[in-house]
Enzyme design. Structure first.
Site, mmCIF file in Angstrom:
data_model
loop_
_atom_site.group_PDB
_atom_site.id
_atom_site.type_symbol
_atom_site.label_atom_id
_atom_site.label_comp_id
_atom_site.label_asym_id
_atom_site.label_seq_id
_atom_site.Cartn_x
_atom_site.Cartn_y
_atom_site.Cartn_z
ATOM 1 N N HIS A 459 -101.318 36.920 22.814
ATOM 2 C CA HIS A 459 -101.891 35.743 23.470
ATOM 3 C C HIS A 459 -100.951 34.553 23.418
ATOM 4 O O HIS A 459 -101.013 33.659 24.252
ATOM 5 C CB HIS A 459 -103.284 35.443 22.917
ATOM 6 C CG HIS A 459 -104.286 36.394 23.465
ATOM 7 N ND1 HIS A 459 -104.584 37.585 22.842
ATOM 8 C CD2 HIS A 459 -104.977 36.386 24.636
ATOM 9 C CE1 HIS A 459 -105.441 38.245 23.593
ATOM 10 N NE2 HIS A 459 -105.703 37.550 24.685
ATOM 11 N N ARG A 566 -110.739 32.631 29.870
ATOM 12 C CA ARG A 566 -110.844 33.127 28.487
ATOM 13 C C ARG A 566 -111.657 32.111 27.679
ATOM 14 O O ARG A 566 -111.104 31.224 27.037
ATOM 15 C CB ARG A 566 -109.457 33.309 27.885
ATOM 16 C CG ARG A 566 -108.639 34.456 28.480
ATOM 17 C CD ARG A 566 -107.290 34.600 27.770
ATOM 18 N NE ARG A 566 -106.643 35.872 28.033
ATOM 19 C CZ ARG A 566 -105.693 36.066 28.965
ATOM 20 N NH1 ARG A 566 -105.283 35.068 29.716
ATOM 21 N NH2 ARG A 566 -105.145 37.261 29.125
ATOM 22 N N ARG A 602 -115.457 34.956 31.399
ATOM 23 C CA ARG A 602 -115.551 36.106 30.493
ATOM 24 C C ARG A 602 -116.273 35.658 29.230
ATOM 25 O O ARG A 602 -115.953 34.609 28.674
ATOM 26 C CB ARG A 602 -114.155 36.617 30.139
ATOM 27 C CG ARG A 602 -114.204 37.795 29.183
ATOM 28 C CD ARG A 602 -112.842 38.391 28.968
ATOM 29 N NE ARG A 602 -112.008 37.572 28.105
ATOM 30 C CZ ARG A 602 -110.752 37.891 27.788
ATOM 31 N NH1 ARG A 602 -110.202 38.986 28.270
ATOM 32 N NH2 ARG A 602 -110.053 37.118 27.002
ATOM 33 N N GLU A 695 -110.509 47.836 29.811
ATOM 34 C CA GLU A 695 -109.347 47.717 28.938
ATOM 35 C C GLU A 695 -109.368 48.714 27.796
ATOM 36 O O GLU A 695 -108.486 48.710 26.937
ATOM 37 C CB GLU A 695 -109.210 46.280 28.418
ATOM 38 C CG GLU A 695 -110.473 45.674 27.870
ATOM 39 C CD GLU A 695 -110.336 44.174 27.540
ATOM 40 O OE1 GLU A 695 -109.228 43.631 27.582
ATOM 41 O OE2 GLU A 695 -111.364 43.563 27.230
ATOM 42 N N ASN A 718 -103.308 44.337 29.442
ATOM 43 C CA ASN A 718 -102.705 44.060 28.132
ATOM 44 C C ASN A 718 -103.310 44.976 27.079
ATOM 45 O O ASN A 718 -102.607 45.660 26.331
ATOM 46 C CB ASN A 718 -102.949 42.600 27.719
ATOM 47 C CG ASN A 718 -102.415 41.622 28.739
ATOM 48 O OD1 ASN A 718 -101.444 41.918 29.415
ATOM 49 N ND2 ASN A 718 -103.046 40.467 28.859
ATOM 50 N N ASP A 719 -104.632 44.972 27.014
ATOM 51 C CA ASP A 719 -105.275 45.826 26.024
ATOM 52 C C ASP A 719 -105.224 47.290 26.438
ATOM 53 O O ASP A 719 -105.019 48.173 25.604
ATOM 54 C CB ASP A 719 -106.726 45.397 25.812
ATOM 55 C CG ASP A 719 -106.803 44.227 24.867
ATOM 56 O OD1 ASP A 719 -106.140 44.290 23.815
ATOM 57 O OD2 ASP A 719 -107.488 43.238 25.181
ATOM 58 N N ARG A 729 -100.274 45.505 20.510
ATOM 59 C CA ARG A 729 -99.637 44.562 21.439
ATOM 60 C C ARG A 729 -98.868 43.456 20.729
ATOM 61 O O ARG A 729 -98.123 42.701 21.357
ATOM 62 C CB ARG A 729 -100.674 43.972 22.427
ATOM 63 C CG ARG A 729 -101.729 43.117 21.801
ATOM 64 C CD ARG A 729 -102.906 42.884 22.747
ATOM 65 N NE ARG A 729 -102.772 41.717 23.596
ATOM 66 C CZ ARG A 729 -103.737 41.249 24.388
ATOM 67 N NH1 ARG A 729 -104.895 41.891 24.476
ATOM 68 N NH2 ARG A 729 -103.567 40.189 25.109
ATOM 69 N N CYS A 766 -106.409 41.492 35.533
ATOM 70 C CA CYS A 766 -106.096 40.170 34.988
ATOM 71 C C CYS A 766 -105.134 40.257 33.814
ATOM 72 O O CYS A 766 -104.879 39.264 33.145
ATOM 73 C CB CYS A 766 -107.369 39.423 34.603
ATOM 74 S SG CYS A 766 -108.419 40.348 33.472
HETATM 75 C C1 PEP Z 1 -106.161 42.085 28.914
HETATM 76 O O1 PEP Z 1 -106.428 42.688 27.872
HETATM 77 O O2 PEP Z 1 -105.351 42.503 29.771
HETATM 78 C C2 PEP Z 1 -106.793 40.793 29.199
HETATM 79 C C3 PEP Z 1 -106.638 40.180 30.342
HETATM 80 O O3 PEP Z 1 -107.501 40.222 28.195
HETATM 81 P P1 PEP Z 1 -106.809 39.529 26.931
HETATM 82 O O4 PEP Z 1 -105.348 39.468 27.201
HETATM 83 O O5 PEP Z 1 -107.426 38.180 26.776
HETATM 84 O O6 PEP Z 1 -107.140 40.441 25.807
HETATM 85 MG MG MG Z 2 -108.089 42.111 26.687
#
Ligand code: PEP
Ligand code: MG
Length: 838
Positions: A459, A566, A602, A695, A718-719, A729, A766
């Site tokens: 993040h 977020r 979210r 995710e 991302n997740d 990550r 996203c």
């Molecule tokens: C993701 O996991 O891709 C996502 C958009 O959520 P975050 O990065 O806030 O976990």
């Molecule tokens: Mg995520």
């Protein structure tokens, strides 16, 4: 050899403060024909960057390198202030040595000063003497300073002569090795190098000697095991002071070295390679992140209590360092972890500890005394001619602050801690940053960001992208070793930090900035044009935000909606959660700013790398696999319901969509929906579209079923990447491989789209790769209807998609699914869509 004459010494002056003292010294330098008057401003400028107090009442103000042209001839002046001038270090400066340096001839004088520093009595004498000749004699080396009165130098007993290791002399690693050997014995060990004498059990004391490679050293020991100690020390010198351990790992921490750069990165400066986290190139002075201003009282009434506090703080900091060492060892290997071992050695320095206790006995608080001791040592180290040794000053300050944090009266409260930044823009270097720390950074002051740990989808990286701050992560601890004020280039595209760039490096960085700037300006002008491919297919481009104020910024940047808010960022860096009204205000502000465009709110996604200490959730062994996202909302249904009430009330003001994070099973979705429906009835809101993040791999596999229950999916790549590839990550070593363009992840996207299509719902993304130039093309080609990206990427992703045909994107996506790895996928996109380096 630079000679000091009595005409360059002024005795018995007074100054109201440090600035006044520096100006006085500067005027004497002008009178002596050493500098132009403009150099005085540069001396004051240097002082703002780094205090020039050396210790023992001596300060050495001098100008910044850029002002060298204002030096008429290299030389020094000595101005004595017998009453002392507060230099901000807890001790008054009595001898102010103004240095005008065109070259490094003044270093010999500095070395003599270092000798004087070892003997506080001699420094005191020179600080009050009425005889200018006495100062001249010592600084010209005609009268050697009296031997240092430390325990080490008083060691009288057998001695040996050894030679400092070549080529680097007694720098951090061999000095650490020597200290480790010396500490095994009861004997006092003195190491003498020319005029200076160091304590063989004190790393700082040895480093301050500034011993260069091949220099002869006399080691003297006194005590019942003196002979055994000398034999062991001789053996250690003969072994090069750097023995490999039995397991093959170095037994002594190597001085941090830059990771070798990838072959195609051609820089003249030292390259510290990490991974690209946010694009862009910037140049500026380095600054090591400090979260809080540490405030300590000068005096304390109860010395016994202060002694205890010091011992506890040293023990606490030691425990932290051992944990960090272990953690980095596991994650990044012995070499990258070595810095923490070196820090432990700096902490376990008997001289520093003894001097701090002595400061407490003089009535100071533990924090005050400790800071005075480490700042004094760090100041001396920073002035050493050998850059390797001078670099240890940053380490010492780092260790010093680690202890100071435990002693400080006001260590920055959780709600109010901010980066303590200088008043000029910097490139920020940090061990790692909490997402909330990053969110508070001011892009006007932070030109770039480089962290030792972290990953591109952490993040911290996400926030850096949204703030448009070029960033490199996972650069290893070498990034922390650069030293404040050193010029660096941060290349967020190449994923490197370049220390000490050459003119050629600078010119290339500037050229890159100009090219990127021109391209981005062209994209910005077209930002309101939709992303319609050359064959007429439209992809909606939305923005990811984490702060209510960003809703308006997103629209201004060309976003067609907010694809991910977020909301958990409203909950970070505070002492208690925002109540329903505060949240309602925040959501309503955003909905109104959207002016009829859709916004996806979210629900709370706390856990993983987003901690909310006041929730007091039990610590997790595997935070990303624990009570996170929707799971936490079920554990804390009170928070969930309050948030839903605020969201649903705000939905009366405009098109709000609600999205749940981390849904892994249909049962979780059913439960979340049931709670939402109850709350909706309670607040009397109309129906809202409900969607889920995709995710977690189980959600992909169950996508066809889940799709029947919701209005949309948004893929969190991302997740999804970390869970599909089983790569944390945040992992500094695995991060470069955890690329969301891996075919395994793309196949998951394909399967999600198939499930969604069967149920007739739309799918967006996203995660970070939606804003990546290659990722945007492939995700569009895989059939995503919406890409939600960091605000600064909105215009570039739109431009990218306007430049290609959907038919080509679909063909590339099909081919990518058959690739072996992410590198092959990236090469494929480069081949098929040249010139798309957004
Ligand atoms: C993701 O996991 O891709 C996502 C958009 O959520 P975050 O990065 O806030 O976990
Ligand atoms: Mg995520």
């Amino acid at each position: 050899m630079l000679a000091l004459s009595e005409t360059q010494v002024r005795l018995g002056l007074t100054a109201s403060d440090k600035t006044d003292a520096i100006r006085t010294a500067g005027r004497v330098m002008v009178e002596c024909g050493l500098i132009e008057p403009g150099y005085i401003d540069s001396m004051l400028g240097r002082e703002r960057v780094a205090a020039t107090y050396l210790g023992s009442g001596i300060a050495i103000p001098h100008g910044l390198p850029q002002a060298r042209d204002l030096v008429r001839r290299t030389g020094i002046v000595v101005v004595q202030f017998p009453g002392g001038v507060d230099w901000g270090s807890g001790e008054p400066a009595r001898l102010v040595v103004g240095i005008a340096a065109k070259s490094d001839e003044h270093i010999a004088v500095l070395q003599r000063l270092t000798g004087v520093l070892g003997d506080p009595a001699e420094a005191e004498r020179l600080g009050r003497t009425g005889d200018a000749g006495a100062i001249v004699a010592v600084l010209n080396g005609e009268a050697a300073p009296a031997p240092a009165a430390s325990a080490a130098s008083s060691a009288g007993g057998p001695s040996i002569t050894v030679t400092a290791p070549v080529p680097h002399g007694l720098h951090a690693r061999p000095a650490t090795a020597l200290v480790e050997v010396a500490k095994r014995f009861r004997a006092e060990i003195a190491v003498s190098a020319g005029v200076g004498v160091g304590n063989g059990k004190s790393l700082v004391s040895l480093l301050r000697l500034g011993v260069s490679g091949g220099q002869p050293l006399t080691v003297t020991a006194s005590g019942d095991d003196a002979d055994a100690a000398l034999a062991a020390i001789r053996a250690a010198f003969e072994a090069g002071l750097d023995e490999p351990a039995a397991d093959g790992a170095p037994s002594h921490p190597p001085a941090p070295v830059a990771v070798p750069p990838p072959a195609d990165l051609d820089y003249d400066g030292t390259v510290i390679a990490g991974i690209s986290a946010s694009p862009g190139v910037s140049t500026g002075p380095a600054w090591t992140f400090q979260r809080e201003e540490l405030v300590v009282a000068e005096t304390a009434p109860d010395a016994a209590a202060e002694h205890r506090r010091l011992d506890q703080a040293l023990a606490g900091a030691g425990a932290d360092l051992r944990n960090l060492h272990e953690e980095f060892w596991k994650k990044a290997g012995a070499a990258k972890a070595a810095i923490f071992k070196a820090h432990l050695e700096l902490l376990d320095d008997p001289e520093m500890v003894a001097d701090t206790h002595a400061g407490i006995d003089r009535g100071h608080s533990a924090g005050w005394a400790w800071r005075a001791v480490y700042e004094e040592r760090a100041g001396t180290l920073a002035q050493l001619a050998d850059p390797l040794l001078a670099g240890r000053a940053a380490d010492l300050r780092d260790v010093g602050r680690r202890v100071l944090r435990l002693l400080a009266d006001a260590p920055g409260t959780m709600g109010g801690s901010v980066a303590a930044l200088p008043d000029h823009p910097v490139i920020l270097l940090a061990e790692d940053l909490e997402p909330s720390d990053t969110a508070k950074l001011d892009p006007a002051k932070v030109l770039g960001l480089c962290t030792a740990g972290g990953g591109a989808t952490s993040h911290t990286a996400i926030i850096a992208r949204s703030l448009d701050i070029p960033a490199v992560v996972a650069a290893g601890p070498a990034a922390l070793d650069v030293g404040n004020g050193r010029e660096v280039i941060l290349n967020g595209d190449d994923g490197v930090l370049v220390v000490g760039p050459s003119d050629r490096d600078r010119a290339r960085a500037t050229a890159a900035r100009v090219t990127v700037g021109e391209r981005r300006e062209a994209e910005r002008l077209d930002r309101y044009k939709p992303a319609i491919t050359t064959d007429g297919k439209r992809v909606e481009i939305a923005a990811n935000i984490s702060d209510p104020k960003e809703a308006a910024t997103a629209i201004e940047a060309g976003a067609e909606g907010v694809g991910l808010m977020r909301t958990e960022f409203l909950f970070l860096q505070r002492e208690f959660p925002p109540d329903e009204e505060e949240q309602f205000e925040a959501y309503r502000t955003m909905v109104r700013a959207m002016n009829g465009l859709p916004i996806i709110l979210r629900t709370l996604d706390i856990g993983g790398d987003k901690n909310v200490p006041y929730l007091r959730m039990p610590a997790e062994g595997n935070p990303f696999l624990g009570v996170r996202g929707i799971r936490l909302c079920f554990e804390r249904e009170d928070l969930f319901r309050t948030q839903l009430r605020a969201m649903l009330r705000a939905s009366k003001e405009g098109p709000v969509r609600i999205m749940y994070p981390m849904i892994a099973t249909p049962a979780e979705l059913a439960k979340a929906k049931a709670i939402t429906e109850q709350v909706r009835r309670e607040v009397g809101a109309g129906p809202v579209e409900i969607g889920i993040m995709i995710e977690v791999p189980s959600a992909v596999v169950m996508a066809d079923r889940l799709a029947r229950e919701v209005s949309f999916f948004s893929i969190g790549t991302n997740d999804l990447t970390q869970y599909v590839l089983a790569m944390d990550r945040l992992h500094p070593v695995l991060a470069p491989q955890a690329d969301g363009l891996h075919p395994a992840v793309l196949r998951m996207v394909e399967r999600t789209v198939a499930g969604a299509r069967a149920a007739g719902i739309w799918v967006g993304a996203c995660g970070g790769i939606a804003g990546d130039p290659a990722g945007a093309v492939l995700l569009a080609g895989l059939g995503l209807a919406e890409l939600s990206v960091a605000i600064p990427a909105v215009a570039s992703v739109k431009a990218r998609l306007r430049g290609i045909s959907m038919a080509d994107a679909e063909a590339a996506a099909r081919a990518a699914l058959d690739c072996a790895d992410a590198a092959e996928v990236r090469a494929l996109v480069r081949d098929r869509f040249p010139g798309g380096a957004a």
